[in-house]
Motif scaffolding. Structure first.
Motif, mmCIF file in Angstrom:
data_model
loop_
_atom_site.group_PDB
_atom_site.id
_atom_site.type_symbol
_atom_site.label_atom_id
_atom_site.label_comp_id
_atom_site.label_asym_id
_atom_site.label_seq_id
_atom_site.Cartn_x
_atom_site.Cartn_y
_atom_site.Cartn_z
ATOM 1 N N SER A 1 -2.057 -0.869 -2.212
ATOM 2 C CA SER A 1 -1.226 0.324 -2.071
ATOM 3 C C SER A 1 0.217 -0.068 -1.767
ATOM 4 O O SER A 1 1.149 0.598 -2.235
ATOM 5 N N ARG A 2 0.432 -1.194 -1.033
ATOM 6 C CA ARG A 2 1.797 -1.666 -0.813
ATOM 7 C C ARG A 2 2.435 -2.117 -2.145
ATOM 8 O O ARG A 2 3.621 -1.914 -2.363
ATOM 9 N N THR B 1 -3.062 -4.072 0.553
ATOM 10 C CA THR B 1 -2.150 -4.860 -0.284
ATOM 11 C C THR B 1 -1.849 -4.112 -1.581
ATOM 12 O O THR B 1 -0.692 -4.011 -2.002
ATOM 13 N N GLU C 1 3.433 1.030 -3.989
ATOM 14 C CA GLU C 1 4.623 1.547 -3.322
ATOM 15 C C GLU C 1 5.884 0.797 -3.737
ATOM 16 O O GLU C 1 6.922 1.398 -4.017
ATOM 17 N N GLU D 1 4.405 -7.947 11.865
ATOM 18 C CA GLU D 1 5.036 -6.664 11.541
ATOM 19 C C GLU D 1 5.772 -6.104 12.764
ATOM 20 O O GLU D 1 6.930 -5.675 12.671
ATOM 21 N N TYR E 1 5.906 -7.012 -0.045
ATOM 22 C CA TYR E 1 4.447 -7.004 -0.057
ATOM 23 C C TYR E 1 3.973 -6.771 -1.470
ATOM 24 O O TYR E 1 4.617 -6.045 -2.221
#
Lengths: 199, 199
Positions: B190-191, B188, B194, B151, B173
């Motif tokens: 929550s990504r 993972t 999103e 990242e 992701y």
């Protein structure tokens, strides 16, 4: 496109051929080799050819040796009246690690297994019989694996040796030291009960 | 006493040095080598030296190559306006297996990791910048690992490239295909929420 590079793919294939090594592990190993310095890679390659060229079988016990005779057969301090019969050179190493046994060995390089077309002539039983002619050996300890094949081999050899007046013994069966009784299988447990000793 | 034979012990040590290979596995591998024929053992040893001698880095993308250039950089049919930046040659192989991506690659050979003393100068970022000068490349896809280091590297590179007028994107992701939501970790998941898309 690493999988297109012939030398890399070839190396991966070489590692992958080994028992218990899958594609991912073989790939990791090949990349490990690429990460070595030139000298280290050469040393690795030499270790393979050298081990293969220098290591032969001991003329007496058929164990691995880097000479005519293995260190045990060469040694003056070993008890020459007992021979421990094992299936594999690794078993010799395992027994040596106990530092308990002071006799000689004989490596059969396998066990009788009709399923795999391995009969008494395919393993080193003849060589064992040949060692017993001179009357020096009193006892033969059958330390073949505690499997059907190992058991059958032990029975077969003992039947051959008993008429020659040689004591034939077998490793004790029982629960492994440090294990949990709860997880012992029934056969092992019943053998352990059968072979119980007074305390 | 197999552990006393120097050539065998040396070979075991060579295998044991590899990451993820313990003593027992190394021993099994060494015995596998002893069980090979002379030709097979030589082929194995040659595969090691050959892979090491023949495989170099591609002059353009730093991926592994058995020539000046890797097969991707040599190819006429690849889209030269996109570069996918990865940490490791194995990542190139993984992306190639999808047969989805038709652009070029750039292999950084690592990720920025101050903990391991790896800064931007220790990985192939300079080489990436050098490829972007001629205006052919429109987009750089950062496909570094979804870890803190990967990242950080993606952020660092994107900050360098944006002033050059190049679009910098990042792999999506989300939850892996075929996985069970129950076992997905919170980050993972929550990504994935999103980055949700309309259906």
């Amino acid at each position: 496109m690493a999988y297109n590079l012939a030398p890399l793919q070839n190396l991966i294939n070489q590692f992958e051929r080994m028992q218990g090594i899958g594609h991912k592990t073989a790939q990791r190993m090949a990349f490990y080799v690429l990460g070595l310095s030139r000298e280290e890679a050469n040393a690795f390659a030499n270790a393979i050819t050298e081990a293969h060229t220098k290591i032969k079988q001991c003329k007496i016990c058929c164990d691995l040796a880097d000479d005519e005779l293995c260190p045990v057969c060469k040694s003056e301090s070993r008890d020459k009246s007992v021979i421990c019969v094992v299936e594999d050179p690794r078993d010799v190493a395992a027994i040596e690690r106990t530092h308990e046994y002071k006799g000689l060995y004989h490596v059969l390089h396998g066990a009788i297994s009709p399923m795999d077309n391995i009969g008494p002539d395919q393993i080193r039983i003849k060589e064992l019989i040949a060692r017993l002619g001179d009357g020096v050996v009193d006892e033969v300890i059958m330390a073949t694996n505690p499997t059907v094949e190992g058991e059958a081999t032990a029975m077969y050899v003992s039947k051959l040796l008993k008429p020659m007046g040689i004591t034939v013994s077998r490793l004790a069966y029982g629960v492994p030291v440090g294990a949990d009784l709860e997880y012992a299988d029934e056969v092992t447990l019943s053998r352990a009960i059968e072979g119980r000793s007074l305390i």
